[in-house]
Write a protein that holds these residues in place. Structure first.
Motif, PDB file in Angstrom:
ATOM      1  N   GLN A 272       0.849  -1.189   0.000  1.00 21.04           N
ATOM      2  CA  GLN A 272       0.000   0.000   0.000  1.00 21.04           C
ATOM      3  C   GLN A 272       0.884   1.238   0.000  1.00 21.04           C
ATOM      4  O   GLN A 272       1.835   1.325   0.787  1.00 21.04           O
ATOM      5  CB  GLN A 272      -0.935   0.016   1.198  1.00 21.04           C
TER       6      GLN A 272
ATOM      7  N   TYR B  68       2.179  10.532  -8.069  1.00 20.94           N
ATOM      8  CA  TYR B  68       2.144   9.218  -7.456  1.00 20.94           C
ATOM      9  C   TYR B  68       3.509   8.853  -6.887  1.00 20.94           C
ATOM     10  O   TYR B  68       4.527   9.210  -7.463  1.00 20.94           O
ATOM     11  CB  TYR B  68       1.852   8.138  -8.503  1.00 20.94           C
TER      12      TYR B  68
ATOM     13  N   TYR C 281       4.193  -1.154  -8.268  1.00 19.86           N
ATOM     14  CA  TYR C 281       3.085  -0.637  -7.471  1.00 19.86           C
ATOM     15  C   TYR C 281       3.162   0.880  -7.439  1.00 19.86           C
ATOM     16  O   TYR C 281       4.254   1.461  -7.411  1.00 19.86           O
ATOM     17  CB  TYR C 281       3.133  -1.163  -6.038  1.00 19.86           C
ATOM     18  N   ARG C 282       2.007   1.507  -7.432  1.00 19.93           N
ATOM     19  CA  ARG C 282       1.941   2.941  -7.227  1.00 19.93           C
ATOM     20  C   ARG C 282       0.692   3.255  -6.428  1.00 19.93           C
ATOM     21  O   ARG C 282      -0.255   2.456  -6.373  1.00 19.93           O
ATOM     22  CB  ARG C 282       1.948   3.702  -8.544  1.00 19.93           C
ATOM     23  N   GLY C 283       0.681   4.417  -5.812  1.00 23.48           N
ATOM     24  CA  GLY C 283      -0.462   4.818  -5.017  1.00 23.48           C
ATOM     25  C   GLY C 283      -1.561   5.425  -5.865  1.00 23.48           C
ATOM     26  O   GLY C 283      -1.507   5.404  -7.092  1.00 23.48           O
ATOM     27  N   GLN C 284      -2.557   5.991  -5.177  1.00 24.29           N
ATOM     28  CA  GLN C 284      -3.698   6.608  -5.862  1.00 24.29           C
ATOM     29  C   GLN C 284      -3.401   8.037  -6.312  1.00 24.29           C
ATOM     30  O   GLN C 284      -4.094   8.565  -7.177  1.00 24.29           O
ATOM     31  CB  GLN C 284      -4.911   6.618  -4.926  1.00 24.29           C
TER      32      GLN C 284
ATOM     33  N   VAL D 117       0.315   5.448   0.030  1.00 22.58           N
ATOM     34  CA  VAL D 117      -0.693   6.488   0.212  1.00 22.58           C
ATOM     35  C   VAL D 117      -0.014   7.853   0.211  1.00 22.58           C
ATOM     36  O   VAL D 117       0.770   8.158   1.108  1.00 22.58           O
ATOM     37  CB  VAL D 117      -1.469   6.282   1.511  1.00 22.58           C
TER      38      VAL D 117
ATOM     39  N   THR E  61      -1.823  12.210  -5.418  1.00 25.49           N
ATOM     40  CA  THR E  61      -2.259  13.450  -4.794  1.00 25.49           C
ATOM     41  C   THR E  61      -2.150  14.559  -5.833  1.00 25.49           C
ATOM     42  O   THR E  61      -1.150  14.656  -6.546  1.00 25.49           O
ATOM     43  CB  THR E  61      -1.430  13.748  -3.522  1.00 25.49           C
TER      44      THR E  61
ATOM     45  N   CYS F 149       4.548  10.184   1.137  1.00 24.63           N
ATOM     46  CA  CYS F 149       3.997   8.886   0.751  1.00 24.63           C
ATOM     47  C   CYS F 149       4.261   7.919   1.893  1.00 24.63           C
ATOM     48  O   CYS F 149       5.415   7.709   2.281  1.00 24.63           O
ATOM     49  CB  CYS F 149       4.653   8.395  -0.528  1.00 24.63           C
TER      50      CYS F 149
END
Length: 120
Positions: free
Chosen positions: A2, A94, A109-112, A4, A114, A21
């Motif tokens: 995860q 990201y 993997y990458r986050g959602q 974020v 900002t 992050c």
């Protein structure tokens, strides 16, 4: 895994923002980490990478000298200090887990993301 992101917002040209992050679900200190951005209507653009221990960094030419990437492995956190922001820096930012420091644009993997908006 995860990731974020936080810290985005709206800022005037010439202003500064610091993105964060928070990583979890993997051994953070074992991976090079990157920031990637995507502007409306455009593909992803790799921005910066930091090595596992934080001793080495690299930047896209478009942000070199204005952005600084860093990490805190004790806190499982990645940061991006952005100074002298320009309207063309407007994008969704990201954090991403890179394959390696030498292959930062390959990430699994990458986050959602900002949102960063630079506008007067």
């Amino acid at each position: 895994v995860q990731l974020v992101e936080s810290g985005g917002g709206m800022v005037q040209p010439g202003g500064s923002l610091r993105l964060s992050c928070a990583a979890s679900g993997f051994t953070f200190g074992n991976y090079a980490m990157s920031w990637v951005r995507q502007a409306p209507g455009k593909g992803p653009e790799w921005v910066s990478v930091v090595s596992t221990a934080g001793r080495s960094t690299n930047y896209a030419d478009s942000v070199k000298g204005r952005f600084t990437i860093s990490r805190d492995n004790a806190q499982n956190s990645l940061y991006l200090q952005m100074n002298s922001l320009k309207p063309q820096d407007t994008a969704l930012y990201y954090c991403a887990r890179s394959a390696s420091f030498r292959r930062p644009q390959e990430y699994d993997y990458r986050g959602q993301g900002t949102q960063v908006t630079v506008s007067s």
